[in-house]
Design an enzyme around this catalytic site. Structure first.
Site: not given
Ligand SMILES: [Mg+2]
Length: 363
Positions: A18, A112-113
């Site tokens: 993350d 983003d993960e």
């Molecule tokens: Mg994040």
């Protein structure tokens, strides 16, 4: 020779990666004047919503999905920056390329993960925490941005673990520690427990994983329906969901129950903004195009309606989606009753032709 069954029985090694305050960190990376100061990505306009907040802004209680007006009040020096989704997308492809060097089993949750299953990995590395550390170092070297990671034996715990040492840290939850970790955790922090579910659990006297564990499966199904078995499992640190690299989905959706019923247009539009960003982010991250937008409205009396719009060409940007959502929403006001829940889903999905840009690694 190993069969599928053997594979299922083996303990898995799952890493959840993350990026830290992703959009805001990209903006601080690209503009030195934004470093060390409170930054919110999003529009400062009356109806704007914070899409991401830098760590400096979070100290003031600013967080994503918060109305910009509230954020400004909490942090008068807050600097608003317009989102640059093209840049976030390019960085997302860079980190995806790094993941792909370790495993093909990548399941992105947003730009983003992602979950990675590194049980069998392309580097033949034994220790998942070393893989996570290496991936984070590579991300830093390539993008100049920090990521946090959670390492565990299933998706739920890996996701919970990545939050433990944020930012720029990682945390491992072993099979031995898993059940005790869950018992201590407040249920409102559980992935899959939104504010409305947390509130319902609170009313039922369930505050922690330990409280949840005391309830029977029947009780949880009675009160939480289809989510009951999931809650029963995670209360024991059990989550058998696989990491799915090429999940074929028919639709992508998100919904939110509001703590207070909504009666007018602006709060409804504001309430939908985080859902728009979530479903659009998922499509972007998975290179999915969508042609049908469906809005779901549940009223205070639990009656429910849906409104859909299908376009000929897949949506080109988040602006298209915002426009269609507003178009579907306008005729519903003023509503006959208060609105308790809004949902948004995209369907008629198709893979987008991916224009993989030339990636350059500064290694
Ligand atoms: Mg994040």
């Amino acid at each position: 020779m190993m069969t599928d069954e053997d594979n299922r029985e083996r303990p898995r090694k799952i890493v959840h990666v993350d990026m830290d305050a992703f959009y805001a960190s990209v903006e601080q990376r690209d503009n030195p004047e934004l470093r060390g100061v409170p930054v919110a990505v999003g529009s400062p306009a009356a109806r704007g919503v914070v899409a991401a907040a830098s760590y400096e802004a979070r100290k003031f209680g600013v967080h994503s999905a918060m109305p910009s007006v509230t954020a400004q009040r909490k942090c008068p020096d807050l600097i608003f920056v317009k989102p640059r989704f093209d840049v976030y997308k390019a960085v997302s492809l860079q980190i995806r390329a790094i993941f792909a060097e370790y495993t093909p089993m990548i399941e992105p949750l947003s730009l983003d993960e992602a979950y990675l299953d590194v049980t069998e990995n392309l580097k033949g590395m034994e220790i998942a925490t070393e893989i996570a550390a290496e991936i984070r170092a590579r991300i830093k070297a390539t993008t100049g941005l920090t990521a946090s990671a959670g390492i565990s034996y299933n998706k739920f715990l890996a996701k919970m673990a990545s939050d433990q040492n944020k930012p720029d840290g990682q945390f491992v939850i072993t099979p031995k520690n898993g059940p005790a970790f869950v018992e201590r955790l407040p249920v409102k922090k559980f992935h899959g427990v939104g504010p409305a579910t947390a509130e319902k659990m609170h009313r039922l006297g369930i505050e922690t994983g330990a409280d949840l564990k005391e309830r029977t499966l029947d009780f949880l199904v009675e009160h939480f329906g289809k989510s009951g078995p999931y809650f029963y499992g995670i209360a024991r640190g059990i989550d058998n969901r696989q990491v799915r690299p090429d999940r074929v989905r028919k639709s992508v959706g998100a919904e939110d129950t509001f703590s207070q019923d909504i009666h007018s247009f602006e709060p409804a539009r504001e309430g939908l903004q985080p859902l728009i960003e979530k479903v659009w982010g998922y499509c972007e991250a998975n290179e999915i195009g969508a042609k049908t937008v469906t809005l779901k409205v549940k009223y205070a009396d639990f009656s429910q309606i849906t409104r859909s719009k299908t376009v000929l060409v897949p949506l080109q940007g988040i602006g298209d989606l915002e426009e269609i959502v507003a178009m579907l929403l306008v005729p519903l006001f003023p509503p006959r009753k208060g609105i308790r829940l809004l949902g948004l889903s995209l369907s008629s999905l198709e893979p987008r032709r991916s224009e993989m840009p030339q990636l350059r690694f500064s290694l």
